[in-house]
Write a protein that holds these residues in place. Structure first.
Motif, PDB file in Angstrom:
ATOM      1  N   VAL A  95       0.879  -1.164   0.000  1.00 39.76           N
ATOM      2  CA  VAL A  95       0.000   0.000   0.000  1.00 39.76           C
ATOM      3  C   VAL A  95       0.916   1.213   0.000  1.00 39.76           C
ATOM      4  O   VAL A  95       1.762   1.377   0.864  1.00 39.76           O
ATOM      5  CB  VAL A  95      -1.013  -0.024   1.167  1.00 39.76           C
ATOM      6  CG1 VAL A  95      -0.349  -0.059   2.514  1.00 39.76           C
ATOM      7  CG2 VAL A  95      -1.979   1.137   1.071  1.00 39.76           C
ATOM      8  N   ASP A  96       0.774   2.011  -1.057  1.00 40.71           N
ATOM      9  CA  ASP A  96       1.639   3.157  -1.302  1.00 40.71           C
ATOM     10  C   ASP A  96       0.903   4.444  -0.920  1.00 40.71           C
ATOM     11  O   ASP A  96       1.141   5.021   0.123  1.00 40.71           O
ATOM     12  CB  ASP A  96       2.058   3.147  -2.772  1.00 40.71           C
ATOM     13  CG  ASP A  96       3.161   4.118  -3.099  1.00 40.71           C
ATOM     14  OD1 ASP A  96       3.605   4.862  -2.210  1.00 40.71           O
ATOM     15  OD2 ASP A  96       3.605   4.130  -4.253  1.00 40.71           O
ATOM     16  N   SER A  97      -0.034   4.858  -1.737  1.00 43.46           N
ATOM     17  CA  SER A  97      -0.841   6.042  -1.423  1.00 43.46           C
ATOM     18  C   SER A  97      -2.077   5.664  -0.618  1.00 43.46           C
ATOM     19  O   SER A  97      -2.612   6.472   0.122  1.00 43.46           O
ATOM     20  CB  SER A  97      -1.273   6.744  -2.708  1.00 43.46           C
ATOM     21  OG  SER A  97      -2.221   5.942  -3.405  1.00 43.46           O
ATOM     22  N   GLY A  98      -2.541   4.432  -0.803  1.00 41.60           N
ATOM     23  CA  GLY A  98      -3.755   3.974  -0.142  1.00 41.60           C
ATOM     24  C   GLY A  98      -4.983   4.029  -1.023  1.00 41.60           C
ATOM     25  O   GLY A  98      -6.025   3.471  -0.700  1.00 41.60           O
ATOM     26  N   TYR A 136      -0.019  -6.408   7.818  1.00 44.73           N
ATOM     27  CA  TYR A 136       1.146  -6.051   7.006  1.00 44.73           C
ATOM     28  C   TYR A 136       2.400  -6.575   7.691  1.00 44.73           C
ATOM     29  O   TYR A 136       2.427  -6.772   8.903  1.00 44.73           O
ATOM     30  CB  TYR A 136       1.241  -4.537   6.771  1.00 44.73           C
ATOM     31  CG  TYR A 136       1.350  -3.712   8.021  1.00 44.73           C
ATOM     32  CD1 TYR A 136       2.595  -3.390   8.559  1.00 44.73           C
ATOM     33  CD2 TYR A 136       0.219  -3.249   8.669  1.00 44.73           C
ATOM     34  CE1 TYR A 136       2.704  -2.635   9.712  1.00 44.73           C
ATOM     35  CE2 TYR A 136       0.314  -2.492   9.831  1.00 44.73           C
ATOM     36  CZ  TYR A 136       1.552  -2.184  10.344  1.00 44.73           C
ATOM     37  OH  TYR A 136       1.658  -1.440  11.492  1.00 44.73           O
ATOM     38  N   VAL A 137       3.430  -6.803   6.890  1.00 40.33           N
ATOM     39  CA  VAL A 137       4.686  -7.337   7.424  1.00 40.33           C
ATOM     40  C   VAL A 137       5.636  -6.210   7.791  1.00 40.33           C
ATOM     41  O   VAL A 137       6.206  -6.195   8.869  1.00 40.33           O
ATOM     42  CB  VAL A 137       5.350  -8.294   6.409  1.00 40.33           C
ATOM     43  CG1 VAL A 137       6.714  -8.763   6.905  1.00 40.33           C
ATOM     44  CG2 VAL A 137       4.437  -9.485   6.132  1.00 40.33           C
ATOM     45  N   SER A 138       5.814  -5.250   6.896  1.00 42.18           N
ATOM     46  CA  SER A 138       6.799  -4.180   7.119  1.00 42.18           C
ATOM     47  C   SER A 138       6.170  -2.807   6.951  1.00 42.18           C
ATOM     48  O   SER A 138       5.529  -2.538   5.930  1.00 42.18           O
ATOM     49  CB  SER A 138       7.951  -4.308   6.122  1.00 42.18           C
ATOM     50  OG  SER A 138       8.623  -5.531   6.287  1.00 42.18           O
ATOM     51  N   TYR A 139       6.388  -1.957   7.952  1.00 37.58           N
ATOM     52  CA  TYR A 139       5.998  -0.548   7.849  1.00 37.58           C
ATOM     53  C   TYR A 139       7.235   0.204   7.375  1.00 37.58           C
ATOM     54  O   TYR A 139       8.312   0.096   7.975  1.00 37.58           O
ATOM     55  CB  TYR A 139       5.545  -0.014   9.203  1.00 37.58           C
ATOM     56  CG  TYR A 139       5.242   1.465   9.182  1.00 37.58           C
ATOM     57  CD1 TYR A 139       4.063   1.939   8.620  1.00 37.58           C
ATOM     58  CD2 TYR A 139       6.140   2.376   9.711  1.00 37.58           C
ATOM     59  CE1 TYR A 139       3.783   3.297   8.590  1.00 37.58           C
ATOM     60  CE2 TYR A 139       5.865   3.739   9.695  1.00 37.58           C
ATOM     61  CZ  TYR A 139       4.689   4.188   9.129  1.00 37.58           C
ATOM     62  OH  TYR A 139       4.429   5.539   9.094  1.00 37.58           O
ATOM     63  N   LEU A 140       7.099   0.937   6.290  1.00 36.57           N
ATOM     64  CA  LEU A 140       8.237   1.636   5.688  1.00 36.57           C
ATOM     65  C   LEU A 140       8.084   3.140   5.867  1.00 36.57           C
ATOM     66  O   LEU A 140       7.400   3.818   5.093  1.00 36.57           O
ATOM     67  CB  LEU A 140       8.353   1.267   4.207  1.00 36.57           C
ATOM     68  CG  LEU A 140       8.471  -0.234   3.917  1.00 36.57           C
ATOM     69  CD1 LEU A 140       8.397  -0.497   2.426  1.00 36.57           C
ATOM     70  CD2 LEU A 140       9.757  -0.782   4.516  1.00 36.57           C
TER      71      LEU A 140
END
Length: 167
Positions: A95-98, A136-140
């Motif tokens: 998920v980039d912008s959502g 989600y696995v990773s929050y960036l």
């Protein structure tokens, strides 16, 4: 913002971690819908792990290398049976912008009023997103551009298939 390069092993390990997180939540669902293209591999693997039917919804908002455009959603979900189910897991790679997850959840609920509960799952959740996925696995936090292992095929041409050693 540095780019994030992901190997096949890291990619598959991330999907397994996502599956573990979903399993540990003990949420029961009837079906998985993957967003094509990025969510295809994620959805396929989760469908195999959870033994749930997989449906595919094509959606795209990228028109060039890194150019985001207007979201385009297919006119229907592709699935092998007629019933959607009341609890649906919608998966994508990131998920980039959502915008994609937000608009497809609304679209799915409008098209399938039998959906009582819809949750979302991605590998990567970027800080730039206005939509927060359920799993989600990773929050960036740095919002990197993610280079996934299958992207090498984006630059292939048919003529390259005649070469004896593809790299």
């Amino acid at each position: 913002m540095l780019d994030l390069h992901v190997s096949w092993d890291e990619y598959h390990q991330s999907i397994e971690l996502l599956a573990k997180q979903i399993s540990q939540s003990q949420w029961e669902f009837d079906r998985i819908i993957c967003l094509a293209r990025g969510g295809l591999r994620v959805g396929d693997i989760l469908s195999r792990i959870f033994k749930k039917p997989l449906a595919i919804l094509a959606a795209s908002s990228y028109s060039g290398d890194r150019e985001r455009g207007k979201l385009s959603i297919a006119s229907q979900v592709t699935m092998t049976d007629a019933l959607m189910g009341s609890r649906v897991l919608l998966v994508d790679d990131l998920v980039d912008s959502g915008v994609t997850l937000q608009q497809t959840t609304v679209w799915l609920r409008d098209l399938y009023p039998e959906i009582e509960e819809l949750k979302t799952a991605v590998i990567w959740y970027k800080a730039s997103s206005t939509y927060i996925p359920d799993y989600y696995v990773s929050y960036l936090a740095s919002n990197p551009w993610i280079h996934q292992p299958f992207e090498k095929y984006d630059n292939y041409k048919r003529s390259m298939l005649n070469k004896s050693d593809l790299d």
